[in-house]
Design a protein around this motif. Structure first.
Motif, mmCIF file in Angstrom:
data_model
loop_
_atom_site.group_PDB
_atom_site.id
_atom_site.type_symbol
_atom_site.label_atom_id
_atom_site.label_comp_id
_atom_site.label_asym_id
_atom_site.label_seq_id
_atom_site.Cartn_x
_atom_site.Cartn_y
_atom_site.Cartn_z
ATOM 1 N N ASP A 82 5.434 5.734 -9.407
ATOM 2 C CA ASP A 82 4.427 4.969 -8.676
ATOM 3 C C ASP A 82 3.436 5.883 -7.979
ATOM 4 O O ASP A 82 2.227 5.680 -8.045
ATOM 5 C CB ASP A 82 5.103 4.083 -7.632
ATOM 6 N N GLU A 83 3.993 6.897 -7.310
ATOM 7 C CA GLU A 83 3.103 7.826 -6.616
ATOM 8 C C GLU A 83 2.252 8.589 -7.607
ATOM 9 O O GLU A 83 1.083 8.886 -7.332
ATOM 10 C CB GLU A 83 3.914 8.786 -5.759
ATOM 11 N N GLN A 86 -0.612 6.528 -8.622
ATOM 12 C CA GLN A 86 -1.651 6.533 -7.582
ATOM 13 C C GLN A 86 -2.464 7.826 -7.618
ATOM 14 O O GLN A 86 -3.668 7.816 -7.367
ATOM 15 C CB GLN A 86 -1.033 6.367 -6.180
ATOM 16 N N LYS A 89 -4.921 7.373 -10.512
ATOM 17 C CA LYS A 89 -5.957 6.384 -10.184
ATOM 18 C C LYS A 89 -6.906 6.923 -9.120
ATOM 19 O O LYS A 89 -8.130 6.807 -9.230
ATOM 20 C CB LYS A 89 -5.319 5.086 -9.673
#
Ligand SMILES: Cc1cc2nc3c(=O)[nH]c(=O)nc-3n(C[C@H](O)[C@H](O)[C@H](O)COP(=O)(O)O)c2cc1C
Length: 324
Positions: A82-83, A86, A89
Motif C-alpha cells: 500500500d505504501e 502511494q 502515485k
C-alpha cells in the motif's frame, strides 16, 4: 543546442542520467527534487519480496543477519504494498519525467501476483532486481538462469509496461544471460546490482556490513560488460555502479549504454551535483564536435571495433606488455 535526449524503456528522457533505486527515491518530495535538479528519469526505491510477504520481522530474528536484511534496514524502508503504491502515485503526480517502480525478488512465487499493482499505480516501467548471490551448492548456473528467465516471463504475462532486469555480475557468460533475458521479454538490463560487502567485526566477533557507497573506480565492471554486449541484443543497457562524474557518463555512452544510473555520488555530493555532471557531458560533447548523444553511443564498443574477435584479448595483451 545539444541534444542529450535518449529513449529508454520506450520513454524519451531529456538526458541519459537516471536516479537509481535507493533512499534517494523513497518519497515523492525527493523524486521532485531530482527532477528539479535535472535527472532524465527515476527508479524508485525497491519494494522487497519480504515486504510483500510480511517476512521482515522474521528476517530480523535470524542468526547473524542476511544481506537482504542489511539492504532493507539501510534503505530505511517502510513496509507494504500500500505504501509503495502511494509512493508511485505521489511521484507520478509530482513530476513529468518517467518514474520506474522497482521490485527486489529472491523467488518466483507469490509476489509475482502483486506486480500488477505497480503498473496500476501508474509506474512507467518496472525494474526487477533479481540479483541473487548464489551461495547454495545445489544452485547450479543453469538453475539460477532458469529462475531469472521464468521470473521475467511470469512478470511479462502480468504487466504491459516495459521491464528492466537488474542483475549481478556473477555469471559465467554475461552476454548469454543478457540475450536470454531479451528473449524472455526484458526490455532493458541494468548492469549491475552492487552487492553489499560483508565484513567481520573482530572485537565483537560478529558480522558487520560495509558502506553501501561505491567508489568511483567501480565503474570499470559495468563499462567492460556494456562494451561487450552493446549492439548484440536489441535491448536497452543501463549501467549502475561507480558513475560519479560527467566524464564517466561519457565513457559509459561511448561503451554503448543507453542510460547511466547514479546513486552514491548524489548521496555524497547532493542532488546539485547533477548539474556539474550534465555540464561535464555537454562540455565534452562540444569539445569533440557532437550535437547529440546518439552520435557517439557505442562508438568504443566491441561491436564497432575494427577487430571485434580479438577486442578483449588485445586490451589484455596491451596491459600485460605495458607492465612487463
Ligand atoms: C542507501 C542505498 C539504498 C539502495 N537501495 C536500493 C534498492 O532499494 N533497490 C535497488 O535495486 N538498489 C538499491 N541500491 C543500489 C543502487 O541502486 C545502485 O545499484 C548502487 O548503489 C550502485 O550505484 P552507485 O555506484 O551509483 O551508487 C541502494 C544503494 C544505496 C547506497
Amino acid at each position: 543546442m545539444l541534444d542529450l535526449s535518449t529513449v529508454y524503456l520506450g520513454h524519451k528522457l531529456r538526458n541519459p542520467i537516471v536516479a537509481s533505486s535507493s533512499s534517494l527515491t523513497n518519497t515523492p518530495e525527493k523524486v521532485k527534487q531530482l527532477e528539479d535538479a535535472g535527472v532524465g528519469a527515476v527508479s524508485l526505491r525497491s519494494i522487497f519480496e519480504e515486504e510483500i510477504e510480511g517476512e521482515i520481522e522474521g528476517l530480523e530474528r535470524q542468526e547473524g543477519h542476511t544481506e537482504a536484511w542489511d539492504y532493507i534496514r539501510s534503505a530505511e524502508m517502510s513496509h507494504g504494498l500500500d505504501e509503495y503504491r502511494q509512493l508511485i502515485k505521489g511521484s507520478k503526480a509530482a513530476v513529468s519525467i518517467p518514474v520506474f517502480a522497482s521490485m527486489n525478488a529472491k523467488s518466483s512465487s507469490f509476489w509475482v501476483d502483486h506486480v500488477k499493482v505497480l503498473e496500476d499505480a501508474g509506474a512507467d516501467g518496472i525494474e526487477l532486481n533479481l540479483s541473487l548471490l548464489p551461495v547454495d551448492y545445489h544452485d547450479t548456473e543453469e538453475k539460477i538462469i532458469r529462475f531469472y528467465i521464468d521470473t521475467v516471463k511470469q512478470v511479462k504475462q502480468r504487466v504491459s509496461v516495459p521491464l528492466a532486469v537488474k542483475i549481478g555480475y556473477y555469471f559465467t557468460s554475461i552476454p548469454s544471460v543478457v540475450d536470454q533475458l531479451h528473449y524472455a521479454g526484458a526490455n532493458a538490463v541494468v548492469m549491475f546490482n552492487r552487492f553489499y560487502q560483508v565484513d567481520i567485526d573482530v572485537r565483537k566477533e560478529r558480522l558487520s556490513s560495509m558502506s553501501p557507497i561505491s567508489a568511483p573506480s567501480d565503474y570499470v565492471i559495468p563499462l567492460r560488460w556494456v562494451m561487450l554486449t552493446y549492439g548484440k541484443t536489441p535491448i536497452d543497457l543501463a549501467t549502475s555502479s561507480g558513475v560519479h562524474d560527467g566524464r564517466t557518463v561519457v565513457k559509459m555512452l561511448l561503451a554503448g549504454a543507453t542510460v547511466t544510473q547514479v546513486c552514491s555520488t548524489l548521496l555524497k555530493n547532493g542532488v546539485e551535483h547533477l548539474d556539474t555532471m550534465r555540464s561535464e557531458l555537454e562540455g565534452w560533447m562540444r569539445e569533440n564536435g557532437y550535437s547529440s548523444v546518439d552520435q557517439f553511443r557505442g562508438k568504443l564498443s566491441q561491436k564497432r571495433s575494427n577487430r571485434p574477435k580479438s577486442f578483449e584479448r588485445i586490451q589484455y595483451v596491451k596491459t600485460v606488455a605495458a607492465h612487463a
